[in-house]
Design a protein around this motif. Structure first.
Motif, short mmCIF file in Angstrom:
data_model
loop_
_atom_site.label_atom_id
_atom_site.label_comp_id
_atom_site.label_asym_id
_atom_site.label_seq_id
_atom_site.Cartn_x
_atom_site.Cartn_y
_atom_site.Cartn_z
N ALA A 204 9.86 -5.24 0.87
CA ALA A 204 10.83 -5.00 -0.19
C ALA A 204 12.12 -5.77 0.06
N GLU A 205 12.49 -5.92 1.32
CA GLU A 205 13.71 -6.64 1.66
C GLU A 205 13.53 -8.15 1.52
N THR A 206 12.36 -8.65 1.91
CA THR A 206 12.10 -10.08 1.87
C THR A 206 11.83 -10.58 0.46
N PHE A 207 11.12 -9.76 -0.31
CA PHE A 207 10.75 -10.16 -1.68
C PHE A 207 11.37 -9.16 -2.64
N GLU A 208 12.53 -9.52 -3.17
CA GLU A 208 13.31 -8.58 -3.96
C GLU A 208 12.61 -8.17 -5.26
N PHE A 209 11.65 -8.95 -5.72
CA PHE A 209 10.96 -8.60 -6.97
C PHE A 209 9.94 -7.49 -6.76
N MET A 210 9.58 -7.16 -5.53
CA MET A 210 8.58 -6.14 -5.28
C MET A 210 9.19 -4.74 -5.42
N THR A 211 8.48 -3.87 -6.13
CA THR A 211 8.92 -2.48 -6.35
C THR A 211 7.88 -1.55 -5.73
N LEU A 212 8.13 -1.12 -4.52
CA LEU A 212 7.13 -0.40 -3.73
C LEU A 212 7.38 1.10 -3.62
N ASP A 213 8.45 1.59 -4.23
CA ASP A 213 8.82 3.00 -4.04
C ASP A 213 7.69 3.95 -4.43
N GLU A 214 7.11 3.77 -5.61
CA GLU A 214 6.06 4.67 -6.08
C GLU A 214 4.83 4.57 -5.19
N PHE A 215 4.48 3.36 -4.80
CA PHE A 215 3.31 3.14 -3.96
C PHE A 215 3.49 3.80 -2.60
N VAL A 216 4.62 3.55 -1.96
CA VAL A 216 4.89 4.11 -0.63
C VAL A 216 4.99 5.62 -0.69
N ARG A 217 5.65 6.14 -1.73
CA ARG A 217 5.79 7.59 -1.87
C ARG A 217 4.42 8.26 -2.00
N ALA A 218 3.51 7.62 -2.73
CA ALA A 218 2.17 8.16 -2.87
C ALA A 218 1.46 8.24 -1.53
N LEU A 219 1.57 7.20 -0.73
CA LEU A 219 0.94 7.20 0.59
C LEU A 219 1.55 8.26 1.49
N GLU A 220 2.86 8.39 1.45
CA GLU A 220 3.54 9.37 2.30
C GLU A 220 3.16 10.80 1.93
N ASN A 221 2.80 11.02 0.66
CA ASN A 221 2.41 12.35 0.19
C ASN A 221 0.92 12.63 0.36
N GLY A 222 0.24 11.74 1.08
CA GLY A 222 -1.18 11.95 1.31
C GLY A 222 -2.06 11.46 0.18
N GLU A 223 -1.44 10.72 -0.74
CA GLU A 223 -2.21 10.16 -1.85
C GLU A 223 -2.72 8.78 -1.44
N PRO A 224 -3.77 8.31 -2.09
CA PRO A 224 -4.47 8.93 -3.21
C PRO A 224 -5.60 9.88 -2.81
N THR A 225 -5.74 10.12 -1.50
CA THR A 225 -6.90 10.88 -1.02
C THR A 225 -6.97 12.29 -1.60
N SER A 226 -5.88 13.03 -1.55
CA SER A 226 -5.93 14.41 -2.02
C SER A 226 -6.23 14.49 -3.52
N SER A 227 -5.65 13.57 -4.29
CA SER A 227 -5.92 13.55 -5.73
C SER A 227 -7.37 13.20 -6.01
N GLN A 228 -7.93 12.31 -5.20
CA GLN A 228 -9.32 11.92 -5.40
C GLN A 228 -10.26 13.10 -5.19
N TRP A 229 -10.03 13.88 -4.13
CA TRP A 229 -10.85 15.08 -3.91
C TRP A 229 -10.75 16.02 -5.12
N SER A 230 -9.54 16.25 -5.58
CA SER A 230 -9.33 17.17 -6.71
C SER A 230 -10.00 16.66 -7.98
#
Length: 219
Positions: A102-128
């Motif tokens: 995110a720091e090197t490539f300012e056009f990248m928007t990774l907040d949603e992606f990283v937040r999903a991984l930190e919350n255990g996604e997409p694995t838990s949603s896939q089981w559900s």
């Protein structure tokens, strides 16, 4: 205002397609983006963080970068700079840390992606999702049995030709994985995916969880 008659992608046109233009841009910058030799326009790039694809917008010059895994898609940035695009893909493939990306490539928007991984996604949603899908009702008993185990519930499940596929890493399609087919309530068949010579092995119900744990942790 854009000029309707103007070619917004002269570099892509001159190269004969988006994939070819990306290959040329990557070569000129000395980076490897992992595109197959035959890729021209419709392509995806397999990485340890999912499948990456690039699309060109209409009406304005903009390359859209997207990452996919089964059942999930994230838009992770857009840029009009083809050079920056291929450098970002190469860094993504090489495993550059998300904050550094995110720091090197300012056009990248990774907040949603990283937040999903930190919350255990997409694995838990896939089981559900699998356990709430009427289409997969015949596999519910097996899915519940697998998810009840504290280790197996952390694997990423999909359904492949009626068998449950468990993958160690949700984002890495090449990570260790097994297929589990329920013969009946007392017998299962298990096969390790990607292991040369490995075939279906019949496993009694009492041994299933231990067998799967071992299979997914073998090097």
């Amino acid at each position: 205002m854009s000029n309707p008659g103007k070619d917004l992608y002269p570099d892509v046109t001159a190269s004969g397609g988006l994939a070819l233009a990306m290959k040329e841009a990557a070569t000129s910058r000395g980076c490897d983006i992992g595109l197959a030799p035959w890729a021209v326009d419709d392509f995806t790039i397999e990485t340890a963080r999912g499948f990456v694809s690039v699309g060109a917008a209409t009406g304005e010059r903009l390359f859209r970068l997207t990452v996919h895994i089964p059942g999930f898609t994230w838009h992770i940035g857009s840029t009009d700079d083809l050079g920056q695009l291929v450098e970002a893909i190469a860094a993504w493939r090489d495993g550059m840390a998300f904050d550094e990306l995110a720091e090197t490539f300012e056009f990248m928007t990774l907040d949603e992606f990283v937040r999903a991984l930190e919350n255990g996604e997409p694995t838990s949603s896939q089981w559900s999702d699998l356990l709430s899908s009427e289409f997969h009702r015949p596999r519910w008993n097996l899915l519940r049995r697998l998810r009840a185990d504290e280790e197996l519930r952390n694997t990423f499940p999909t359904i492949t030709h009626g068998a449950v596929r468990l993958r160690v890493d949700a984002m890495d399609g090449t990570s260790r994985q097994v297929l589990v087919h329920e013969v009946d309530r007392e017998r299962y068949e298990v096969r390790r995916v990607g292991v040369p010579g490995d075939d279906w092995t019949e496993v009694p119900t009492g041994d299933l969880i231990a067998y799967l744990r071992a299979a997914l942790h073998e090097e």
